[in-house]
Design a protein around this motif. Structure first.
Motif, mmCIF file in Angstrom:
data_model
loop_
_atom_site.group_PDB
_atom_site.id
_atom_site.type_symbol
_atom_site.label_atom_id
_atom_site.label_comp_id
_atom_site.label_asym_id
_atom_site.label_seq_id
_atom_site.Cartn_x
_atom_site.Cartn_y
_atom_site.Cartn_z
ATOM 1 N N GLY A 206 9.422 9.250 -9.350
ATOM 2 C CA GLY A 206 8.854 8.192 -10.182
ATOM 3 C C GLY A 206 9.930 7.360 -10.847
ATOM 4 N N ALA A 207 10.968 8.032 -11.344
ATOM 5 C CA ALA A 207 12.068 7.317 -11.989
ATOM 6 C C ALA A 207 12.774 6.390 -11.011
ATOM 7 N N LEU A 208 13.086 6.908 -9.836
ATOM 8 C CA LEU A 208 13.788 6.108 -8.844
ATOM 9 C C LEU A 208 12.991 4.868 -8.437
ATOM 10 N N MET A 209 11.687 5.064 -8.170
ATOM 11 C CA MET A 209 10.878 3.953 -7.695
ATOM 12 C C MET A 209 10.672 2.901 -8.784
ATOM 13 N N PHE A 210 10.429 3.351 -10.023
ATOM 14 C CA PHE A 210 10.276 2.395 -11.114
ATOM 15 C C PHE A 210 11.535 1.558 -11.286
ATOM 16 N N VAL A 211 12.672 2.243 -11.314
ATOM 17 C CA VAL A 211 13.942 1.541 -11.506
ATOM 18 C C VAL A 211 14.213 0.593 -10.348
ATOM 19 N N PHE A 212 13.939 1.032 -9.142
ATOM 20 C CA PHE A 212 14.188 0.199 -7.964
ATOM 21 C C PHE A 212 13.341 -1.071 -8.005
ATOM 22 N N VAL A 213 12.044 -0.927 -8.258
ATOM 23 C CA VAL A 213 11.144 -2.081 -8.268
ATOM 24 C C VAL A 213 11.524 -3.064 -9.378
ATOM 25 N N LEU A 214 11.755 -2.551 -10.586
ATOM 26 C CA LEU A 214 12.135 -3.432 -11.689
ATOM 27 C C LEU A 214 13.469 -4.126 -11.428
ATOM 28 N N GLY A 215 14.412 -3.346 -10.860
ATOM 29 C CA GLY A 215 15.718 -3.921 -10.578
ATOM 30 C C GLY A 215 15.638 -5.035 -9.555
ATOM 31 N N VAL A 216 14.840 -4.831 -8.511
ATOM 32 C CA VAL A 216 14.671 -5.864 -7.484
ATOM 33 C C VAL A 216 14.067 -7.120 -8.094
ATOM 34 N N ARG A 217 13.068 -6.949 -8.942
ATOM 35 C CA ARG A 217 12.425 -8.110 -9.575
ATOM 36 C C ARG A 217 13.414 -8.867 -10.458
ATOM 37 N N SER A 218 14.224 -8.123 -11.213
ATOM 38 C CA SER A 218 15.157 -8.785 -12.128
ATOM 39 C C SER A 218 16.354 -9.405 -11.414
ATOM 40 N N SER A 219 16.549 -9.019 -10.140
ATOM 41 C CA SER A 219 17.702 -9.518 -9.378
ATOM 42 C C SER A 219 17.338 -10.643 -8.419
ATOM 43 N N TYR A 310 24.445 -4.154 -8.024
ATOM 44 C CA TYR A 310 25.475 -5.135 -7.683
ATOM 45 C C TYR A 310 24.899 -6.549 -7.701
ATOM 46 N N ALA A 311 23.668 -6.702 -7.173
ATOM 47 C CA ALA A 311 23.044 -8.026 -7.168
ATOM 48 C C ALA A 311 22.881 -8.560 -8.589
ATOM 49 N N LYS A 312 22.567 -7.671 -9.522
ATOM 50 C CA LYS A 312 22.357 -8.089 -10.912
ATOM 51 C C LYS A 312 23.675 -8.391 -11.620
ATOM 52 N N TYR A 313 24.707 -7.606 -11.303
ATOM 53 C CA TYR A 313 25.982 -7.749 -12.028
ATOM 54 C C TYR A 313 27.101 -8.285 -11.137
ATOM 55 N N ALA A 314 26.747 -8.973 -10.045
ATOM 56 C CA ALA A 314 27.761 -9.463 -9.102
ATOM 57 C C ALA A 314 28.751 -10.414 -9.761
ATOM 58 N N SER A 315 28.302 -11.150 -10.756
ATOM 59 C CA SER A 315 29.191 -12.120 -11.407
ATOM 60 C C SER A 315 29.622 -11.694 -12.806
ATOM 61 N N CYS A 316 29.196 -10.491 -13.226
ATOM 62 C CA CYS A 316 29.596 -10.001 -14.558
ATOM 63 C C CYS A 316 29.601 -8.475 -14.543
ATOM 64 N N ASP A 317 30.701 -7.907 -14.100
ATOM 65 C CA ASP A 317 30.826 -6.468 -13.921
ATOM 66 C C ASP A 317 30.899 -5.747 -15.268
#
Length: 586
Positions: A206-219, A310-317
């Motif tokens: 559940g943790a992995l899937m929630f984080v993955f889906v939210l991360g994809v949306r925010s990226s 990486y997609a979210k922080y590609a320009s700000c590590d």
């Protein structure tokens, strides 16, 4: 403590903290785990015999066993380490699908048939029947030492995730997590371990899937994530160079990771003990296949989360900007960032991380109890002790090793580089163990002397590489090259604050290339060294004459190397080696 953390967060929004929703979800997981242990320890069928305590009475079902195996082999090290590894070094673990296919086939056809027939509580009993008691004790010692040193790291990483998200001190979290795990493992036995793992696996997935889906949306969506991973060189998986010092070369990963996973699956006490808890050989194979599918799926999701990061922080590590100071903090930082507007989601994720740590620790404690009892204590205890007394001894071992794990955590915090240290410990033991089991199963002419000294040679060989390599890495003389990182998109960031790469280099020593060997190859080196030395010594020093071999101790794929002459002694069938050893001297 909590109020201070919240106050700090109001000043600095990047500081993570738990809401009351998060704490409730986290506590529910711990309480429910304890309830499962209490049920199997005090109600239900209880754990009245050693077989029930360690093997569940051989009555477990394939699906919960497969889920438990997947849960116990995906610790916080995987959930925190794999995404961070993919973020910094690329997604080489996506090649794990190829590796697990080879591992599953090898286990089903080479290892599992023999282990299922032997049906020993400690699988190291096989080495005593195949070779001698000395070889068994050496293998058991390697396993026990590796587990005792790895357990504190597993707990520490899980506690570090909780600490990063809450602001609580790590050493306040470790005792609670460790004590609850020791409690339900000690009173509930393997049934509590398996069913608790199944429950905790829900939190992890559940943790992995929630984080993955939210991360994809925010990226920006899947296509954006994939495009950035491609241009950021995170998908460069097919470098077919044969250079073993390349960290993520195709052959290095596929061959090295296959052998590494064989050491942690095919001949590992934790894995085999659970597989033997089902009633039939067909069900044991089914458990293994489902486990392989689950393991690859979860690890692939972990890598994809690294791509999303990486997609979210590609320009700000975050590492370069010092928002986090360690690789292991990248994932909790990312979760708090993407889930800050959804109460309870951070709690689900951290519960998943801690659940994974509990799963691995509970499995290790249960198997440690079986190995220590069978291989060391049973020889010292009276022969006529009752099953109840034996179970009490097993529970005492679980409690003792749990206390030792708790005590060692206070040391781990001061060692630095605990995850690389854990990888080195596992490789040092897995290489010789995989080698000695493999020669026993596949090479009938290898005898006790060869196996024993082969394992020692393998241990010396891999230790001579790993220990200096880790030393050189700690001194900065060996460094892994990261994929491109950037701070071009950072706002309100003073780039001049980044330390200059130009510094006085007091040490100009260049380590030998052998110490730059990819960590994927460590288990391979130890296993090959063990096998080669075992075979050579057996051929050169074994007694002359035809040697009877218990056919059931040889893998079905190698039984053709035995002659057709069959001798029955009691209920054991013996066959002889194909070529009498005296002919080797002519």
């Amino acid at each position: 403590m909590i109020n201070a953390t919240v106050a700090a967060t109001l000043v600095d929004p990047t500081k993570p903290f738990f809401s009351w929703y998060d704490y409730i979800l986290f506590c529910v997981m711990l309480v429910f785990s304890s309830i499962i242990g209490i049920y199997f320890g005090c109600f239900g069928t209880k754990q009245r015999t050693v077989n029930e305590y360690l093997l569940g009475g051989n009555s477990m079902k394939p699906l919960p066993v497969a889920i438990s195996l997947t849960a116990s082999h995906i610790s916080g090290i995987s959930l925190l380490g794999l995404p961070a590894d993919a973020y910094r070094y690329g997604g080489s673990f996506l090649l794990g699908g190829i590796c697990i296919l080879f591992v599953t086939v090898a286990t089903i056809f080479i290892y599992l048939p023999v282990f299922f027939d032997v049906r020993a509580t400690s699988m190291y009993a096989y080495l005593e029947r195949r070779f001698d008691h000395k070889t068994r004790l050496l293998a058991s010692f390697l396993y026990v030492l590796s587990s005792l040193l790895s357990n504190p790291v597993i707990v520490y990483v899980a506690a570090l995730a909780f600490s990063t998200a809450t602001g609580l001190k790590v050493h306040l979290v470790v005792p609670v997590v460790c004590c609850i795990c020791v409690f339900y493992t000690s009173i509930g036995g393997v049934k509590a371990v398996i069913w608790t793992d199944a429950f905790q696996f829900i939190f992890t997935v559940g943790a992995l899937m929630f984080v993955f889906v939210l991360g994809v949306r925010s990226s920006g969506g899947i296509s954006e994530v994939w495009t950035k991973a491609l241009y950021g060189e995170r998908l460069n998986l097919f470098d077919f160079s044969l250079d073993l010092t390349k960290r993520d070369g195709f052959w290095v990963v596929v061959v090295g990771l296959t052998i590494h996973w064989m050491g942690t699956i095919s001949i590992h006490q934790t894995c085999i003990q659970k597989i033997l808890s089902v009633p039939t050989y067909a069900e044991s194979k089914l458990s293994l296949i489902w486990y392989g599918i689950g393991m690859v799926t979860v690890k692939a999701v972990c890598v994809l989360i690294g791509f999303v990061m990486y997609a979210k922080y590609a320009s700000c590590d975050p590492l370069t900007t010092k928002k986090v100071t360690k690789n292991d903090q990248l994932v909790p930082y990312f979760v708090v960032d993407v889930a800050k507007d959804i109460p309870g989601l951070s709690g689900i994720f951290i519960a998943g991380i801690v659940s994974a740590g509990l799963s691995t620790l509970s499995a290790n404690l249960n198997c440690l109890a079986g190995t220590i009892y069978e291989d060391f204590l049973s020889k010292l205890l009276p022969k006529n002790i009752t099953e109840k007394t034996k179970c009490a001894v097993l529970k005492l071992i679980v409690i003792t090793t749990g206390i030792l794990c708790l005590a060692m955590n206070f040391v781990v915090d001061h060692l630095g580089g605990v995850i690389p240290l854990n990888m080195a410990i596992v490789a040092i033991s897995n290489g010789p163990l995989l080698g000695v089991f493999t020669v026993g199963l596949l090479f009938p002419r290898v005898r006790a002397k060869g196996a024993f000294y082969g394992a020692i040679a393998g241990l010396i060989c891999i230790s001579s590489i790993v220990i200096p390599a880790k030393y050189y890495q700690s001194r900065g003389l060996i460094k892994d090259t990261t994929k491109p990182l950037s701070t071009e998109g950072c706002q309100f960031f003073n780039k001049s604050a980044i330390p200059s790469n130009v510094s006085l280099q007091l040490e100009t020593f260049e380590p030998h290339s052998i110490f730059k060997l990819s960590h994927f190859c460590y288990t391979l080196v130890g296993a090959v060294a063990t096998m080669v030395v075992s075979i050579v010594i057996s051929y050169l020093t074994n007694e002359k004459g035809d040697i009877p071999i218990d056919e059931s101790l040889i893998s079905p794929v190698s039984r053709s190397l035995l002659t057709r002459e069959v001798r029955i002694v009691g209920t054991t069938q013996y066959r002889s080696v194909d070529i009498p050893l005296e002919s080797l001297d002519s």
